[in-house]
Design an enzyme around this catalytic site. Structure first.
Site, mmCIF file in Angstrom:
data_model
loop_
_atom_site.group_PDB
_atom_site.id
_atom_site.type_symbol
_atom_site.label_atom_id
_atom_site.label_comp_id
_atom_site.label_asym_id
_atom_site.label_seq_id
_atom_site.Cartn_x
_atom_site.Cartn_y
_atom_site.Cartn_z
ATOM 1 N N ASP A 140 0.871 -1.167 0.000
ATOM 2 C CA ASP A 140 0.000 0.000 0.000
ATOM 3 C C ASP A 140 0.915 1.225 0.000
ATOM 4 O O ASP A 140 1.596 1.498 1.000
ATOM 5 C CB ASP A 140 -0.878 -0.055 1.262
ATOM 6 C CG ASP A 140 -1.864 1.091 1.343
ATOM 7 O OD1 ASP A 140 -1.632 2.132 0.698
ATOM 8 O OD2 ASP A 140 -2.873 0.940 2.071
ATOM 9 N N HIS A 141 0.919 1.947 -1.101
ATOM 10 C CA HIS A 141 1.893 3.037 -1.247
ATOM 11 C C HIS A 141 1.595 4.217 -0.311
ATOM 12 O O HIS A 141 2.414 5.114 -0.141
ATOM 13 C CB HIS A 141 1.920 3.501 -2.706
ATOM 14 C CG HIS A 141 3.245 4.056 -3.134
ATOM 15 N ND1 HIS A 141 4.205 4.482 -2.245
ATOM 16 C CD2 HIS A 141 3.774 4.253 -4.363
ATOM 17 C CE1 HIS A 141 5.257 4.926 -2.904
ATOM 18 N NE2 HIS A 141 5.029 4.796 -4.193
ATOM 19 N N ARG A 142 0.420 4.204 0.333
ATOM 20 C CA ARG A 142 0.155 5.261 1.320
ATOM 21 C C ARG A 142 0.994 5.033 2.573
ATOM 22 O O ARG A 142 1.220 5.947 3.362
ATOM 23 C CB ARG A 142 -1.333 5.259 1.709
ATOM 24 C CG ARG A 142 -2.261 5.636 0.577
ATOM 25 C CD ARG A 142 -3.697 5.396 0.972
ATOM 26 N NE ARG A 142 -3.930 3.990 1.346
ATOM 27 C CZ ARG A 142 -5.086 3.528 1.814
ATOM 28 N NH1 ARG A 142 -6.109 4.339 1.976
ATOM 29 N NH2 ARG A 142 -5.213 2.250 2.123
#
Ligand code: CAO
Length: 426
Positions: free
Chosen positions: A398-400
């Protein structure tokens, strides 16, 4: 004839029967819902343990039941017609139901239908009264049951209420007629029989549950997949050397047990991969426990049971846990608790094939490790090419929460751990 009793429903005692979904004389199939129970925390359906005809219904709406209470009888052989999630286990709906984060396709909360005269909206604390079937129906249509007023007995939400709510919302939200949910145009309906013979088969219960879960994760999470390779030549030799010891301990040791061990070590070194975003996305909840979900391919679809406390187990324990969980998964014997509490997941297709893939993060986890099939590859050692056993790794994240550089470090760390077997015991 078989008595139908309430199976293990977790910590719940004296749970109210809120719906009886069958009548005496009804023919049912295994897994058909028979009654709906509701505690102050969850609604759950009790499914038929097998095929047969309903007789001697022993409960009424409002009665309270606990594990072991007899609720009715089924005449016939009561054998399940396929090994689903039953008998003896409650539908996994409850586990999913309680944890469901907002659906990305949901009609936005800022555009609710207007309150009709005399309409009372449920408060945020109140659990909306709706059976799991109606909740599922609402979820599939992107409707939020907490915003719907029920017209059934005691304010119960019926399918008709969900449909009416959707119709009102569509009529009142500009542009929603052309697009669904978050603006994604729907796939046009096609009559395939125009082109040739077709057959329609219902989706299995597992697919009906996992489909929306995967779609939710795919749409909510900005996914990136980092691919890497690990040299497992020595690890494989070590694994093979354990064969005899493993047989004595009753466990078949596959690569997966070592992968779990290495992953725990990576989770300790890179705590952000062992975390979840808070529901408002404003903070990160870091976990100090190490439970790993393992994707298991079953005849009824994909399930992800959780191996607990991987940090406290050795390779033999992990191999036994894995064998036991995947066996129960394939026989439809997992309980809702087996599917909960995971920190990070592994999807291993190595036993089947493939060179790399992009697994979907099992939200609310923030990373999943995909493992493909290892193969002997010529590797340049500075002087010559040497045959080495190379394992492809695919870490989706999850790039967040996880940056690309961190994902690359995690994979490099995993590769180093596999290359030097001693590191796995650190
Ligand atoms: N490379 C080469 N061989 C591998 C391998 C790899 N990465 N991983 C496993 N193998 C071998 C095993 O050693 C075993 O070989 P032998 O039979 O010769 O001993 C064989 O492949 C079968 O292994 P397995 O699949 O039975 O056992 P496992 O511990 O590797 O995996 C499980 C267990 C439950 C993860 C697996 O059976 C499974 O269901 N995989 C599918 C997961 C899946 O569907 N993922 C996709 C999710 S997204 O849709």
């Amino acid at each position: 004839m078989a008595e139908v009793t309430i199976p293990d429903i977790g910590d719940f005692e004296a749970v109210e029967v809120i719906e009886i979904l069958v009548s005496n004389g009804d023919d049912v199939h295994a897994e058909d819902p028979l009654v709906t129970l509701e505690s102050d925390k969850a609604t759950m359906e009790i499914p038929a343990p097998g095929n047969g005809t309903i007789a001697n219904i022993a409960v009424s709406v409002g009665d309270r039941v606990s594990e072991g209470s007899v609720i009715m009888e089924i005449l016939g052989n009561a054998e399940p017609d396929h090994p689903g999630n039953l008998p003896g286990t409650v539908s996994v709906e409850r586990a999913v139901e309680e944890k469901v984060p907002p659906v990305p396709g949901e009609i936005p909360a800022h555009s609710p239908p207007p309150t009709l005269p005399g309409e009372i909206r449920p408060t945020a604390e109140k659990i909306p009264h709706a059976s799991p079937g109606v909740r599922r129906f609402a979820r599939e249509l992107g409707a939020d049951v907490s915003k719907i007023n029920g017209s059934g007995p005691k304010g119960r939400i019926l399918k008709e209420d969900v449909k009416a709510w959707i119709k009102r919302a569509l009529a009142e939200t500009p542009g929603l007629q052309e697009a669904t949910g978050s603006g994604i145009p729907p796939i046009p309906e096609i009559d395939f029989s125009e082109f040739g013979e077709t057959e329609t088969r219902p989706l299995s219960r597992i697919r009906k549950l996992s489909g929306p879960h995967l779609q939710r994760a795919w749409l909510n999470i900005p996914h990136v997949t980092h691919h890497d390779e690990a040299d497992i030549t020595e690890l494989e030799a070590f694994r093979k050397s354990l064969k005899e010891e493993a047989e004595q301990s009753g466990a078949k040791i596959t690569l997966l047990s070592f992968i779990m061990k290495a992953l725990v070590s990576a989770m300790k070194k890179f705590p952000r991969i062992n975390a979840s975003l808070s529901p408002d996305n404003g903070s990160l909840i870091l976990k100090k426990y190490f439970n790993i979900g393992v994707a298991v391919d079953t005849p009824h679809g994909l399930v992800v049971p959780v191996v607990r406390e991987v940090d406290r187990k050795n390779i033999f324990d992990l191999a036994r846990d894995l064998a036991e969980l995947s066996e129960r998964a394939r026989n439809g014997k997992l309980k809702p608790a087996d599917l909960r509490g995971g920190c990070l997941s592994i999807s291993s297709l190595g036993g089947i094939g493939g060179t790399s893939f992009t697994p979907i993060v099992n939200a609310p986890e923030v990373a999943i490790l995909g493992v493909s099939r290892s193969r002997i590859t010529p590797v340049w050692n500075g002087e010559s090419f040497a045959p080495r056993l190379i394992l492809p790794l695919s870490l989706s994240y999850d790039h967040r929460v996880v940056d690309g550089a961190e994902a690359a470090r995690v994979c490099a760390y995993l590769a180093r751990s596999f290359e030097d077997v001693r590191r796995l015991s650190l």
